[in-house]
Design a protein around this motif. Structure first.
Motif, PDB file in Angstrom:
ATOM      1  N   THR A 135       0.819  -1.220   0.000  1.00  0.00           N
ATOM      2  CA  THR A 135       0.000   0.000   0.000  1.00  0.00           C
ATOM      3  C   THR A 135       0.851   1.267   0.000  1.00  0.00           C
ATOM      4  O   THR A 135       0.311   2.375  -0.078  1.00  0.00           O
ATOM      5  CB  THR A 135      -0.952   0.034   1.212  1.00  0.00           C
ATOM      6  N   LEU A 136       2.170   1.108   0.064  1.00  0.00           N
ATOM      7  CA  LEU A 136       3.061   2.258  -0.125  1.00  0.00           C
ATOM      8  C   LEU A 136       2.827   2.881  -1.505  1.00  0.00           C
ATOM      9  O   LEU A 136       3.143   4.053  -1.737  1.00  0.00           O
ATOM     10  CB  LEU A 136       4.515   1.803   0.009  1.00  0.00           C
ATOM     11  N   LEU A 137       2.225   2.082  -2.389  1.00  0.00           N
ATOM     12  CA  LEU A 137       1.915   2.563  -3.728  1.00  0.00           C
ATOM     13  C   LEU A 137       1.042   3.820  -3.698  1.00  0.00           C
ATOM     14  O   LEU A 137       1.208   4.713  -4.535  1.00  0.00           O
ATOM     15  CB  LEU A 137       1.194   1.454  -4.510  1.00  0.00           C
ATOM     16  N   PHE A 138       0.118   3.906  -2.716  1.00  0.00           N
ATOM     17  CA  PHE A 138      -0.827   5.019  -2.697  1.00  0.00           C
ATOM     18  C   PHE A 138      -0.152   6.359  -2.403  1.00  0.00           C
ATOM     19  O   PHE A 138      -0.354   7.318  -3.157  1.00  0.00           O
ATOM     20  CB  PHE A 138      -1.959   4.734  -1.709  1.00  0.00           C
ATOM     21  N   PRO A 139       0.644   6.498  -1.341  1.00  0.00           N
ATOM     22  CA  PRO A 139       1.338   7.780  -1.144  1.00  0.00           C
ATOM     23  C   PRO A 139       2.342   8.076  -2.251  1.00  0.00           C
ATOM     24  O   PRO A 139       2.519   9.242  -2.634  1.00  0.00           O
ATOM     25  CB  PRO A 139       2.020   7.630   0.217  1.00  0.00           C
ATOM     26  N   LEU A 140       2.989   7.041  -2.794  1.00  0.00           N
ATOM     27  CA  LEU A 140       3.931   7.268  -3.891  1.00  0.00           C
ATOM     28  C   LEU A 140       3.203   7.801  -5.126  1.00  0.00           C
ATOM     29  O   LEU A 140       3.683   8.731  -5.791  1.00  0.00           O
ATOM     30  CB  LEU A 140       4.664   5.968  -4.235  1.00  0.00           C
ATOM     31  N   LEU A 141       2.045   7.226  -5.417  1.00  0.00           N
ATOM     32  CA  LEU A 141       1.283   7.655  -6.581  1.00  0.00           C
ATOM     33  C   LEU A 141       0.734   9.067  -6.393  1.00  0.00           C
ATOM     34  O   LEU A 141       0.847   9.914  -7.287  1.00  0.00           O
ATOM     35  CB  LEU A 141       0.132   6.676  -6.826  1.00  0.00           C
ATOM     36  N   ALA A 142       0.156   9.336  -5.209  1.00  0.00           N
ATOM     37  CA  ALA A 142      -0.406  10.669  -4.946  1.00  0.00           C
ATOM     38  C   ALA A 142       0.684  11.730  -4.970  1.00  0.00           C
ATOM     39  O   ALA A 142       0.523  12.797  -5.594  1.00  0.00           O
ATOM     40  CB  ALA A 142      -1.120  10.671  -3.596  1.00  0.00           C
ATOM     41  N   GLY A 143       1.792  11.465  -4.289  1.00  0.00           N
ATOM     42  CA  GLY A 143       2.889  12.425  -4.264  1.00  0.00           C
ATOM     43  C   GLY A 143       3.502  12.615  -5.632  1.00  0.00           C
ATOM     44  O   GLY A 143       3.821  13.747  -6.035  1.00  0.00           O
ATOM     45  N   GLY A 144       3.668  11.519  -6.376  1.00  0.00           N
ATOM     46  CA  GLY A 144       4.254  11.603  -7.711  1.00  0.00           C
ATOM     47  C   GLY A 144       3.395  12.404  -8.672  1.00  0.00           C
ATOM     48  O   GLY A 144       3.909  13.189  -9.476  1.00  0.00           O
ATOM     49  N   MET A 145       2.078  12.233  -8.570  1.00  0.00           N
ATOM     50  CA  MET A 145       1.171  12.982  -9.445  1.00  0.00           C
ATOM     51  C   MET A 145       1.218  14.479  -9.140  1.00  0.00           C
ATOM     52  O   MET A 145       1.211  15.308 -10.051  1.00  0.00           O
ATOM     53  CB  MET A 145      -0.251  12.446  -9.295  1.00  0.00           C
ATOM     54  N   LEU A 146       1.272  14.826  -7.861  1.00  0.00           N
ATOM     55  CA  LEU A 146       1.343  16.239  -7.489  1.00  0.00           C
ATOM     56  C   LEU A 146       2.648  16.867  -7.967  1.00  0.00           C
ATOM     57  O   LEU A 146       2.656  17.971  -8.530  1.00  0.00           O
ATOM     58  CB  LEU A 146       1.207  16.390  -5.971  1.00  0.00           C
ATOM     59  N   ILE A 147       3.749  16.165  -7.746  1.00  0.00           N
ATOM     60  CA  ILE A 147       5.056  16.697  -8.160  1.00  0.00           C
ATOM     61  C   ILE A 147       5.126  16.833  -9.677  1.00  0.00           C
ATOM     62  O   ILE A 147       5.615  17.840 -10.204  1.00  0.00           O
ATOM     63  CB  ILE A 147       6.182  15.787  -7.636  1.00  0.00           C
ATOM     64  N   ALA A 148       4.606  15.845 -10.392  1.00  0.00           N
ATOM     65  CA  ALA A 148       4.604  15.916 -11.854  1.00  0.00           C
ATOM     66  C   ALA A 148       3.768  17.089 -12.350  1.00  0.00           C
ATOM     67  O   ALA A 148       4.162  17.804 -13.279  1.00  0.00           O
ATOM     68  CB  ALA A 148       4.081  14.605 -12.436  1.00  0.00           C
ATOM     69  N   ALA A 149       2.612  17.308 -11.729  1.00  0.00           N
ATOM     70  CA  ALA A 149       1.749  18.423 -12.119  1.00  0.00           C
ATOM     71  C   ALA A 149       2.437  19.758 -11.842  1.00  0.00           C
ATOM     72  O   ALA A 149       2.342  20.694 -12.648  1.00  0.00           O
ATOM     73  CB  ALA A 149       0.424  18.342 -11.368  1.00  0.00           C
ATOM     74  N   ALA A 150       3.125  19.850 -10.696  1.00  0.00           N
ATOM     75  CA  ALA A 150       3.816  21.091 -10.349  1.00  0.00           C
ATOM     76  C   ALA A 150       4.956  21.381 -11.318  1.00  0.00           C
ATOM     77  O   ALA A 150       5.153  22.523 -11.750  1.00  0.00           O
ATOM     78  CB  ALA A 150       4.347  21.005  -8.925  1.00  0.00           C
ATOM     79  N   LYS A 151       5.709  20.358 -11.674  1.00  0.00           N
ATOM     80  CA  LYS A 151       6.816  20.556 -12.616  1.00  0.00           C
ATOM     81  C   LYS A 151       6.287  20.937 -13.999  1.00  0.00           C
ATOM     82  O   LYS A 151       6.886  21.749 -14.698  1.00  0.00           O
ATOM     83  CB  LYS A 151       7.658  19.286 -12.694  1.00  0.00           C
ATOM     84  N   ASN A 152       5.167  20.343 -14.386  1.00  0.00           N
ATOM     85  CA  ASN A 152       4.590  20.637 -15.690  1.00  0.00           C
ATOM     86  C   ASN A 152       4.004  22.051 -15.755  1.00  0.00           C
ATOM     87  O   ASN A 152       4.182  22.769 -16.735  1.00  0.00           O
ATOM     88  CB  ASN A 152       3.509  19.613 -16.013  1.00  0.00           C
ATOM     89  N   LYS A 153       3.322  22.453 -14.682  1.00  0.00           N
ATOM     90  CA  LYS A 153       2.628  23.738 -14.672  1.00  0.00           C
ATOM     91  C   LYS A 153       3.540  24.895 -14.280  1.00  0.00           C
ATOM     92  O   LYS A 153       3.429  26.001 -14.817  1.00  0.00           O
ATOM     93  CB  LYS A 153       1.439  23.671 -13.711  1.00  0.00           C
ATOM     94  N   LEU A 154       4.444  24.645 -13.311  1.00  0.00           N
ATOM     95  CA  LEU A 154       5.243  25.731 -12.751  1.00  0.00           C
ATOM     96  C   LEU A 154       6.737  25.596 -13.029  1.00  0.00           C
ATOM     97  O   LEU A 154       7.494  26.537 -12.791  1.00  0.00           O
ATOM     98  CB  LEU A 154       5.031  25.814 -11.234  1.00  0.00           C
ATOM     99  N   GLY A 155       7.153  24.433 -13.449  1.00  0.00           N
ATOM    100  CA  GLY A 155       8.577  24.209 -13.656  1.00  0.00           C
ATOM    101  C   GLY A 155       9.303  23.809 -12.392  1.00  0.00           C
ATOM    102  O   GLY A 155      10.529  23.689 -12.377  1.00  0.00           O
ATOM    103  N   GLY A 156       8.587  23.603 -11.308  1.00  0.00           N
ATOM    104  CA  GLY A 156       9.190  23.230 -10.036  1.00  0.00           C
ATOM    105  C   GLY A 156       8.168  23.283  -8.923  1.00  0.00           C
ATOM    106  O   GLY A 156       6.961  23.433  -9.169  1.00  0.00           O
ATOM    107  N   LEU A 157       8.652  23.173  -7.706  1.00  0.00           N
ATOM    108  CA  LEU A 157       7.786  23.136  -6.530  1.00  0.00           C
ATOM    109  C   LEU A 157       7.860  24.455  -5.777  1.00  0.00           C
ATOM    110  O   LEU A 157       8.761  25.261  -6.004  1.00  0.00           O
ATOM    111  CB  LEU A 157       8.174  21.974  -5.610  1.00  0.00           C
ATOM    112  N   THR A 158       6.928  24.668  -4.870  1.00  0.00           N
ATOM    113  CA  THR A 158       6.922  25.834  -3.980  1.00  0.00           C
ATOM    114  C   THR A 158       6.647  25.352  -2.557  1.00  0.00           C
ATOM    115  O   THR A 158       6.318  24.189  -2.338  1.00  0.00           O
ATOM    116  CB  THR A 158       5.835  26.846  -4.386  1.00  0.00           C
ATOM    117  N   GLY A 159       6.735  26.277  -1.614  1.00  0.00           N
ATOM    118  CA  GLY A 159       6.432  25.934  -0.229  1.00  0.00           C
ATOM    119  C   GLY A 159       5.013  25.416  -0.066  1.00  0.00           C
ATOM    120  O   GLY A 159       4.758  24.508   0.734  1.00  0.00           O
ATOM    121  N   ASP A 160       4.068  25.999  -0.797  1.00  0.00           N
ATOM    122  CA  ASP A 160       2.681  25.530  -0.723  1.00  0.00           C
ATOM    123  C   ASP A 160       2.565  24.088  -1.203  1.00  0.00           C
ATOM    124  O   ASP A 160       1.810  23.295  -0.628  1.00  0.00           O
ATOM    125  CB  ASP A 160       1.773  26.422  -1.572  1.00  0.00           C
TER     126      ASP A 160
END
Length: 239
Positions: free
Chosen positions: A194-219
């Motif tokens: 079930t480690l798959l679930f946090p990995l998938l959720a976190g990976g999707m958020l990070i991928a979306a942030a890199k695609n939309k913003l080019g990186g991450l922010t504090g938020d």
């Protein structure tokens, strides 16, 4: 030794409402991220102890709502605020610069409110359905892994803004200063598949942030923490 101790106090003061010594070495601030899992262990211990002591004395839903309330209070809503700002920015469907402006705005929009309500509701329902040791172990693990995810994201991925609070924390530490990451190992073992679930959720958020913003922010770090926490609880429900 003083530098490491003050780095821990900085991490605890930043991530929680727990009291810390007033006189801290300012130079220890950039060294505080490796202490995030340890600060998570302190917070997780308090929440897990409350769950352990009260689970036989309160109805499950009442206990769950109480735990969520204390959880939010002890973190000052820091990561929840990041989740709401991220939802407002990403939900706006605007260009990069406008998204960053929306995320920096202190006002909360409809998407942010919806994200907070859904996440807190899911946390409460999951806690209400966890029984026995799964309840307090799930909380303890979720809190540590949430802050471990923040630490990993801080050093592993680019930052979207030229300036910002997180920029002062992105000084890569020597490998031996990352020893608090060992606190995450038992939780990773407990989660099994079930480690798959946090990995998938976190990976999707990070991928979306890199695609939309080019990186991450504090938020986004805060949103990542919240997503990992709730998906870890979901994982404990399934194991």
């Amino acid at each position: 030794m003083r530098l490491h101790l003050d780095a821990f106090w900085h991490a605890l003061a930043f991530l929680t409402r727990f009291p810390v010594p007033k006189q801290l070495e300012a130079g220890a601030w950039p060294h505080s991220p490796p202490m995030y899992p340890l600060a998570g262990a302190v917070l997780g211990s308090v929440l897990a102890l409350a769950a352990f002591l009260l689970q036989d004395h309160l109805p499950s839903m009442v206990l769950a709502m109480l735990l969520v309330t204390v959880w939010v209070y002890l973190t000052g809503g820091l990561h929840l605020d990041g989740l709401m700002d991220t939802a407002d920015g990403f939900g706006s469907q605007r260009p990069r610069e406008r998204v960053l402006e929306i995320m920096k705005d202190s006002r909360v929009g409809a998407m942010g409110v919806l994200a907070a309500v859904l996440l807190l509701g899911n946390k409460a329902v999951l806690l209400a359905h966890l029984q026995g040791s799964d309840l307090w172990l799930g909380i303890f693990t979720a809190v540590i892994l949430g802050r471990t995810a923040m630490l990993f994201a801080l050093y592993a991925f680019p930052y979207a803004r030229a300036e910002g609070l997180a920029q002062t924390l992105r000084t890569r530490p020597r490998w031996y200063r990352l020893w608090p990451l060992l606190l995450a190992v038992p939780g990773l073992i407990l989660l099994h598949w079930t480690l798959l679930f946090p990995l998938l959720a976190g990976g999707m958020l990070i991928a979306a942030a890199k695609n939309k913003l080019g990186g991450l922010t504090g938020d986004i770090y805060g949103a990542l923490c919240e997503l990992v926490e709730v998906t870890v609880l979901f994982g404990f429900l399934l194991t």
